[in-house]
Design an enzyme around this catalytic site. Structure first.
Site, PDB file in Angstrom:
ATOM      1  CG  HIS A  37      -1.789  -1.316   1.138  1.00  0.00           C
ATOM      2  ND1 HIS A  37      -2.886  -1.512   0.338  1.00  0.00           N
ATOM      3  CD2 HIS A  37      -1.592  -2.486   1.811  1.00  0.00           C
ATOM      4  CE1 HIS A  37      -3.351  -2.745   0.516  1.00  0.00           C
ATOM      5  NE2 HIS A  37      -2.584  -3.356   1.390  1.00  0.00           N
ATOM      6  CD  GLU A  51      -1.933  -3.737   4.710  1.00  0.00           C
ATOM      7  OE1 GLU A  51      -1.358  -4.702   4.173  1.00  0.00           O
ATOM      8  OE2 GLU A  51      -3.156  -3.516   4.557  1.00  0.00           O
ATOM      9  CG  HIS A 104       0.547  -6.893   2.056  1.00  0.00           C
ATOM     10  ND1 HIS A 104      -0.271  -5.964   1.434  1.00  0.00           N
ATOM     11  CD2 HIS A 104       1.506  -7.225   1.163  1.00  0.00           C
ATOM     12  CE1 HIS A 104       0.189  -5.754   0.209  1.00  0.00           C
ATOM     13  NE2 HIS A 104       1.258  -6.505   0.021  1.00  0.00           N
ATOM     14  CD  GLU A 166      -1.928 -10.341   4.059  1.00  0.00           C
ATOM     15  OE1 GLU A 166      -1.805  -9.505   4.976  1.00  0.00           O
ATOM     16  OE2 GLU A 166      -2.570 -10.122   3.010  1.00  0.00           O
TER      17      GLU A 166
END
Length: 198
Positions: A37, A51, A104, A166
């Site tokens: 992001h 995030e 992430h 993740e």
């Protein structure tokens, strides 16, 4: 005369070869770290953490703490900037690293779901090996959800092995408390760095 010329040519070739390959280091590797992001793409968030900021903090810390001269770590972004997924893939393809890790934070509609997991492209056998090695090496006190496949663009369009990591579910209270604590962040940073340097 022909013999002398042949010997001279052979000597010149040997000298040229030694100069050409003198600086090649088989131990030197390049790794791209991708902070998920950025910019106007906030990613997952809760009341306290976003995030895009968390992932940037993690990858920058890994890069800064790498003191191994044989390992070069390159970041897809080192500030709060927005990058399209295809831009990230193109950047990685241009660098041509040994592999890449995209970092992430996870989120779910249910606050029960928890744990960390690693994704790789379904058709990339080298990425699968990388993902399995990574998940076996990384260990911190959250549930290990294992290795999974996904058709994410950054995994699909890159030409080198890569994984999407993740770190944990920011939507889960236990996960969020750990991964955003100083202890948790330090552990995650050191686990990624130790894997890279192993």
């Amino acid at each position: 005369m022909k013999l002398k010329l042949s010997l001279f040519a052979a000597f010149f070739f040997l000298i040229f070869s030694s100069l050409t390959f003198a600086n090649d280091d088989p131990k030197k590797i390049t790794i791209v770290l991708d902070a998920g992001h950025g910019g106007n793409d906030f990613g997952a968030k809760n009341s306290f953490f976003i995030e895009k900021d968390y992932t940037l903090e993690i990858v920058k810390a890994v890069k800064e703490r790498n003191k191994n001269a044989n390992i070069e770590i390159v970041l897809t972004r080192d500030s709060d900037q927005f990058l399209e997924l295809n831009e990230r893939a193109a950047f990685i393809n241009k660098i041509k690293p040994n592999y890449f890790i995209s970092v992430h934070l996870n989120s779910a509609t249910s606050n029960v779901k928890n744990g960390y997991e690693v994704f790789h492209a379904p058709t990339n056998s080298n990425a699968k090996i990388l993902a399995e090695n990574f998940i076996q090496h990384v260990n911190y006190p959250l549930q290990n959800l294992g290795v999974k496949t996904a058709n994410f663009l950054i995994l699909r369009e890159t030409q080198v092995p890569g994984i999407l990591f993740e770190v944990g579910f920011i939507s889960n209270q236990n996960d969020a408390s750990y991964i955003t604590s100083e202890e948790g962040k330090e552990k995650i940073i050191s686990e990624i760095l130790n894997f890279i340097q192993k």
